[in-house]
Write a protein that holds these residues in place. Structure first.
Motif, mmCIF file in Angstrom:
data_model
loop_
_atom_site.group_PDB
_atom_site.id
_atom_site.type_symbol
_atom_site.label_atom_id
_atom_site.label_comp_id
_atom_site.label_asym_id
_atom_site.label_seq_id
_atom_site.Cartn_x
_atom_site.Cartn_y
_atom_site.Cartn_z
ATOM 1 N N TYR A 4 0.824 -1.196 0.000
ATOM 2 C CA TYR A 4 0.000 0.000 0.000
ATOM 3 C C TYR A 4 0.864 1.255 0.000
ATOM 4 O O TYR A 4 1.917 1.288 0.630
ATOM 5 C CB TYR A 4 -0.898 0.020 1.242
ATOM 6 N N ILE A 6 0.365 4.990 1.290
ATOM 7 C CA ILE A 6 -0.547 5.718 2.168
ATOM 8 C C ILE A 6 -0.026 7.137 2.318
ATOM 9 O O ILE A 6 1.161 7.353 2.600
ATOM 10 C CB ILE A 6 -0.655 5.045 3.545
ATOM 11 N N ARG A 8 -1.047 11.080 4.003
ATOM 12 C CA ARG A 8 -1.887 11.963 4.805
ATOM 13 C C ARG A 8 -1.511 13.369 4.395
ATOM 14 O O ARG A 8 -0.409 13.842 4.678
ATOM 15 C CB ARG A 8 -1.652 11.743 6.294
ATOM 16 N N TYR A 36 -7.075 2.944 -6.209
ATOM 17 C CA TYR A 36 -7.476 3.651 -4.991
ATOM 18 C C TYR A 36 -8.268 2.743 -4.068
ATOM 19 O O TYR A 36 -9.161 2.014 -4.506
ATOM 20 C CB TYR A 36 -8.361 4.856 -5.331
ATOM 21 N N ILE A 38 -8.716 4.296 -0.622
ATOM 22 C CA ILE A 38 -9.251 5.430 0.143
ATOM 23 C C ILE A 38 -8.808 6.702 -0.576
ATOM 24 O O ILE A 38 -7.654 6.815 -0.989
ATOM 25 C CB ILE A 38 -8.706 5.456 1.588
ATOM 26 N N HIS A 39 -9.723 7.645 -0.710
ATOM 27 C CA HIS A 39 -9.366 8.932 -1.312
ATOM 28 C C HIS A 39 -10.156 10.020 -0.600
ATOM 29 O O HIS A 39 -11.246 10.400 -1.014
ATOM 30 C CB HIS A 39 -9.665 8.928 -2.810
ATOM 31 N N THR A 43 -13.434 10.953 8.049
ATOM 32 C CA THR A 43 -12.521 10.336 9.004
ATOM 33 C C THR A 43 -13.076 10.538 10.398
ATOM 34 O O THR A 43 -13.444 11.657 10.771
ATOM 35 C CB THR A 43 -11.123 10.972 8.915
ATOM 36 N N THR A 54 -6.738 11.394 4.038
ATOM 37 C CA THR A 54 -6.038 10.124 3.899
ATOM 38 C C THR A 54 -6.271 9.575 2.502
ATOM 39 O O THR A 54 -7.406 9.538 2.028
ATOM 40 C CB THR A 54 -6.550 9.109 4.942
ATOM 41 N N MET A 56 -5.125 6.128 0.157
ATOM 42 C CA MET A 56 -4.500 4.810 0.220
ATOM 43 C C MET A 56 -4.653 4.131 -1.135
ATOM 44 O O MET A 56 -5.759 4.013 -1.659
ATOM 45 C CB MET A 56 -5.156 3.974 1.303
ATOM 46 N N GLY A 58 -3.641 0.639 -3.391
ATOM 47 C CA GLY A 58 -3.233 -0.753 -3.287
ATOM 48 C C GLY A 58 -2.446 -1.179 -4.511
ATOM 49 O O GLY A 58 -2.728 -0.733 -5.629
ATOM 50 N N VAL A 89 4.010 10.472 3.192
ATOM 51 C CA VAL A 89 3.704 9.383 2.267
ATOM 52 C C VAL A 89 4.584 8.197 2.636
ATOM 53 O O VAL A 89 5.789 8.363 2.841
ATOM 54 C CB VAL A 89 3.956 9.793 0.798
#
Length: 106
Positions: A4, A6, A8, A36, A38-39, A43, A54, A56, A58, A89
């Protein structure tokens, strides 16, 4: 093993550069099997302090995630994000199906 990317991101300046980044990033993911998970989105902070959005992605494995991040196509658009957002990141390897918490002990 799945991996992943990730991020923030905080203090994103929405403008032409970020729009261009968003228009171009999907094409950079395709050769590496990235997608994607999470986009942004809602939260709910349960512990500590978490600010920003956030994201994320894959990938099939850590090698593909690394290859995507280092690719010429992504490196060309990366400054569009870094000049217009502050953030962290990371790339992280996932765990196999059926992993249990205790597995890290042994």
């Amino acid at each position: 093993m799945t991996a992943y990317a990730i991020a923030r991101l905080q203090d994103v300046t929405m403008g032409p550069a970020i729009v261009e980044y968003l228009e171009k990033i999907d094409a950079t993911l395709v050769p590496y099997g990235g997608h994607y998970l999470i986009h942004g989105g809602t939260t709910q902070v349960l512990e500590g302090s978490w600010q920003g959005d956030t994201i994320m992605l894959g990938f099939p494995d850590l090698a593909q995630a690394q290859a995507w991040y280092r690719s010429e196509a992504y490196r060309r658009i990366l400054p569009l994000r870094t000049a217009n957002a502050v953030g962290d990141v990371i790339l992280v390897e996932g765990v196999p199906e059926g992993h249990r918490g205790i597995d890290i002990l042994g």
